[in-house]
Design a protein around this motif. Structure first.
Motif, mmCIF file in Angstrom:
data_model
loop_
_atom_site.group_PDB
_atom_site.id
_atom_site.type_symbol
_atom_site.label_atom_id
_atom_site.label_comp_id
_atom_site.label_asym_id
_atom_site.label_seq_id
_atom_site.Cartn_x
_atom_site.Cartn_y
_atom_site.Cartn_z
ATOM 1 N N PRO A 175 0.820 -1.210 0.000
ATOM 2 C CA PRO A 175 0.000 0.000 0.000
ATOM 3 C C PRO A 175 0.855 1.261 0.000
ATOM 4 C CG PRO A 175 -0.055 -1.067 2.153
ATOM 5 C CD PRO A 175 0.631 -2.008 1.232
ATOM 6 N N HIS A 251 -12.472 -5.166 5.275
ATOM 7 C CA HIS A 251 -12.175 -3.899 5.937
ATOM 8 C C HIS A 251 -12.417 -4.045 7.433
ATOM 9 C CE1 HIS A 251 -16.547 -3.792 5.597
ATOM 10 N NE2 HIS A 251 -16.534 -2.900 6.579
ATOM 11 N N LEU A 306 -16.092 4.982 3.500
ATOM 12 C CA LEU A 306 -15.054 4.140 2.923
ATOM 13 C C LEU A 306 -15.259 3.922 1.439
ATOM 14 C CD1 LEU A 306 -14.580 1.455 5.734
ATOM 15 C CD2 LEU A 306 -13.109 3.414 5.203
ATOM 16 N N VAL A 307 -16.505 3.951 0.982
ATOM 17 C CA VAL A 307 -16.820 3.817 -0.441
ATOM 18 C C VAL A 307 -17.877 4.844 -0.806
ATOM 19 C CG1 VAL A 307 -16.206 1.376 -0.663
ATOM 20 C CG2 VAL A 307 -18.497 2.002 0.100
ATOM 21 N N THR A 334 -3.088 7.756 3.611
ATOM 22 C CA THR A 334 -3.191 6.732 2.577
ATOM 23 C C THR A 334 -4.283 7.142 1.594
ATOM 24 O OG1 THR A 334 -4.785 5.441 3.877
ATOM 25 C CG2 THR A 334 -2.452 4.865 4.112
ATOM 26 N N ASP A 336 -6.732 5.389 0.480
ATOM 27 C CA ASP A 336 -7.982 4.657 0.665
ATOM 28 C C ASP A 336 -8.648 5.199 1.912
ATOM 29 O OD1 ASP A 336 -8.873 2.887 -1.239
ATOM 30 O OD2 ASP A 336 -7.696 1.190 -0.513
ATOM 31 N N PRO A 337 -9.776 5.902 1.797
ATOM 32 C CA PRO A 337 -10.537 6.178 0.575
ATOM 33 C C PRO A 337 -10.266 7.543 -0.036
ATOM 34 C CG PRO A 337 -11.891 6.688 2.460
ATOM 35 C CD PRO A 337 -10.543 6.251 3.005
ATOM 36 N N GLU A 390 -6.523 -6.307 -3.990
ATOM 37 C CA GLU A 390 -7.713 -5.652 -4.533
ATOM 38 C C GLU A 390 -8.950 -5.944 -3.689
ATOM 39 O OE1 GLU A 390 -7.892 -3.512 -7.102
ATOM 40 O OE2 GLU A 390 -5.709 -3.608 -7.110
ATOM 41 N N LEU A 393 -9.646 -3.056 1.839
ATOM 42 C CA LEU A 393 -9.778 -1.601 1.912
ATOM 43 C C LEU A 393 -9.368 -1.195 3.328
ATOM 44 C CD1 LEU A 393 -12.851 0.452 0.632
ATOM 45 C CD2 LEU A 393 -11.216 1.284 2.322
ATOM 46 N N SER A 395 -7.509 1.754 5.885
ATOM 47 C CA SER A 395 -7.069 3.119 6.128
ATOM 48 C C SER A 395 -5.793 3.110 6.962
ATOM 49 C CB SER A 395 -8.159 3.906 6.856
ATOM 50 O OG SER A 395 -9.343 3.986 6.090
#
Length: 402
Positions: A175, A251, A306-307, A334, A336-337, A390, A393, A395
């Protein structure tokens, strides 16, 4: 990090990767044999027991070069809502603790299901006792006791990865971490790279300031986003925001109890930024600031949702943080997201660039199912492969920062 000793360590890797010197062989010597190797029979490998907290903290200070309080220990290992006790394996010689390996429990979400996971942390061996096989023996004991978990996920140092691979861990991803370096001289001094590096840091300061000033002048926060600043963390508000868009990918679940624990680190000063459009909450960002041996770091630790978040909302949030933290030597984040374009526009630089490659060690995310066999089915949770980056997810707050 103290220049006298380099720890054998799983975490807090955030300290290792920023403050060690990745180009120096000293930064990777933790797995090398020492000149004196005591016999294996002289050591006892055992679980944590009452009264061991102070012994662990003494060892921590010897290895890392700074103290941790009893309050910090209780927060990290006892107050976690997913914990049922201190999960720690110790190596003891006589009545002296010379090695330790702990694990922090997490509840992960994957495809609507909840998974019991462990994150190995604070794996340290006293410099006088390295090369004695303690890391291997502690790992064996750790795995034998963790049958109630479904997987490990962690972020080891380069020196430790070969050992974990021997025990079945796989690399999931590398990451990207982003850094906004605001005081290169302070970072050079903290790393202990010598007078030349500190001088280089001071000489670089005008260039860094000029670059950041240019970036800041060209950042225009969205007009329709209002940012509210709060001291502390409104856990109920953030848990509700998380629930509005729960990812299918693996996550860390954001319950109110978890958020309350995660951001109660007694060494952190936490602030929350809330983004609203037309009065409706559309995003949040929690920052955690601490100072170690005179260097202040602010981490953009947790962003929501997060999304499905708005790029404009994240841009307003990150811009507000940058405006509020001119005194920090470095800001970390980072992608993400938070979109990487947002971070770049605010002066953050990725750790895989030439600019930072000699300053920091990149993070490696590894995982291992519990138990682990030769079957590939062990590496899937509800059909989701746990060794595929992939499918995750995470943080910054989900990594081992403490």
């Amino acid at each position: 990090m103290n220049g006298a000793h380099r720890p054998l360590v799983v975490g807090p890797y955030s300290e290792y990767r920023l403050y060690s010197n990745p180009s120096s062989p000293r930064g990777h010597r933790a797995m090398e044999p020492t000149t004196t190797t005591p016999g294996e029979g002289e050591y006892a490998i055992r679980p944590f027991a009452a009264g061991d907290g102070e012994r662990f903290r003494d060892l921590y200070q010897t290895v890392w070069g700074h103290e941790r309080s009893a309050e910090w220990f209780d927060w990290r290992f006892r107050q976690n809502p997913a914990a049922d006790g201190v999960r720690m394996t110790l190596a003891e010689r006589g009545r002296t603790v010379v090695g330790a390996e702990a694990a922090v429990p997490y509840r992960l979400g994957v495809g609507g299901e909840t998974v019991r996971a462990l994150q190995p942390v604070d794996w340290i061996v006293h410099p006088d006792h390295r090369g004695s096989g303690l890391a291997t023996r502690m790992t064996e004991a750790r795995i034998a006791r963790d049958g109630d978990a479904e997987l490990y996920f962690n972020f080891p140092t380069p020196a430790l990865r070969p050992l974990l691979e021997k025990f079945g861990w796989r690399t999931v991803a590398r990451p990207t971490t982003y850094y906004r370096v605001q005081d290169p001289a302070a970072i050079a001094a903290r790393r202990g790279d010598g007078r030349a590096a500190r001088l280089a840091g001071r000489l670089c300061a005008p260039l860094v300031t000029g670059y950041l000033d240019y970036r800041d002048r060209h950042v225009t926060p969205p007009d329709d986003i209002a940012v509210e600043r709060l001291d502390g963390v409104p856990t109920a508000t953030l848990a509700a925001l998380y629930q509005q868009a729960v990812p299918e990918r693996i996550h860390v679940r954001r319950t109110e109890a978890f958020l309350d624990w995660r951001f109660s680190n007694p060494n952190w000063n936490c602030r929350t930024y809330l983004a609203r459009r037309d009065g409706r909450l559309v995003g949040s960002l929690v920052t955690c600031t601490d100072t170690i041996t005179g260097m202040t770091t602010t981490r953009l630790a947790d962003a929501l949702p997060l999304v499905g978040g708005s790029d404009d909302a994240f841009a307003a949030l990150v811009s507000a943080v940058v405006t509020d933290t001119p005194a920090a030597a470095v800001l970390t984040a980072t992608a993400d997201p938070i979109p990487d374009a947002v971070l770049s526009s605010c002066g953050f630089v990725a750790d895989d660039t030439v600019t930072l490659s000699r300053l920091v060690s990149r993070t490696t995310h590894v995982a291992r199912p519990v138990p682990s066999t030769e079957s590939e089915e062990d590496w899937r949770l509800g059909g989701t492969a746990i060794d595929d980056g992939e499918n995750w997810l995470l943080s910054l707050s989900d990594q081992d920062i403490a």
